[in-house]
Scaffold this motif. Structure first.
Motif, PDB file in Angstrom:
ATOM      1  N   PHE A  81       0.201  -1.115  -0.483  1.00  0.00           N
ATOM      2  CA  PHE A  81      -0.116   0.058  -0.010  1.00  0.00           C
ATOM      3  C   PHE A  81       1.276   1.578  -0.035  1.00  0.00           C
ATOM      4  N   SER A  82      -0.078   2.573  -0.227  1.00  0.00           N
ATOM      5  CA  SER A  82       0.828   3.508  -0.479  1.00  0.00           C
ATOM      6  C   SER A  82       0.263   3.874   0.506  1.00  0.00           C
ATOM      7  N   ASN A  83       1.562   4.806   1.790  1.00  0.00           N
ATOM      8  CA  ASN A  83       1.130   5.816   2.840  1.00  0.00           C
ATOM      9  C   ASN A  83      -0.023   6.901   2.106  1.00  0.00           C
ATOM     10  N   ASP A  84      -0.422   7.584   1.108  1.00  0.00           N
ATOM     11  CA  ASP A  84      -1.445   8.471   0.385  1.00  0.00           C
ATOM     12  C   ASP A  84      -2.833   7.418   0.775  1.00  0.00           C
ATOM     13  N   LYS A  85      -2.164   6.438   0.382  1.00  0.00           N
ATOM     14  CA  LYS A  85      -4.139   6.060   0.595  1.00  0.00           C
ATOM     15  C   LYS A  85      -4.322   4.924   1.766  1.00  0.00           C
ATOM     16  N   LEU A  86      -3.320   4.528   2.555  1.00  0.00           N
ATOM     17  CA  LEU A  86      -3.748   4.071   3.894  1.00  0.00           C
ATOM     18  C   LEU A  86      -4.198   5.785   4.979  1.00  0.00           C
ATOM     19  N   VAL A  87      -3.828   6.448   4.703  1.00  0.00           N
ATOM     20  CA  VAL A  87      -4.374   7.750   4.987  1.00  0.00           C
ATOM     21  C   VAL A  87      -5.102   8.209   4.766  1.00  0.00           C
TER      22      VAL A  87
END
Length: 122
Positions: free
Chosen positions: A107-113
């Motif tokens: 996952f990308s950090n942006d997607k999780l956030v």
């Protein structure tokens, strides 16, 4: 958050760092889903949103989600699945249980956030 991988937990914590530092979230992590379930059922833990892996040796994340959705205290609390599983069949099982969302690893950090912010209304 519960995941049997220390690396995934650390990566997610780094991704959530800004939200934590701003006081918008407090993130707790567990390596063992059975331990988390016991703590939740005994009232030692609580959550506003759970992030769970699926493939864990102690307790499958969908089984954990199912157990929580059967408990009146947690029935309406959101669960976000973070897993390598991406099949339509697995997602359908999650939806039937009542999970809120599904993110696929890596996952990308942006997607999780973004997912956490959206689910929690931040």
């Amino acid at each position: 958050m519960v995941d049997d991988s220390k690396t995934i937990l650390a990566t997610a914590q780094m991704a959530m760092e800004e939200l934590e530092n701003s006081g918008k979230v407090v993130m707790k992590t567990y390596l063992n889903p059975a331990e988390l379930l016991e703590a939740l059922e005994n009232g030692r833990e609580d959550y506003d949103m759970l992030i769970s892996d699926i493939n864990m040796p102690q307790l499958n994340g969908l089984d954990l989600s199912h157990s929580l959705k059967q408990n009146p205290r947690f029935k309406h609390k959101p669960i976000l699945i973070l897993t390598t599983e991406s099949s339509a069949e697995m997602k359908a099982k999650g939806k039937a249980i009542g999970v809120t969302g599904w993110l696929v690893k890596p996952f990308s950090n942006d997607k999780l956030v973004k997912a956490v912010s959206m689910v929690l209304g931040l």
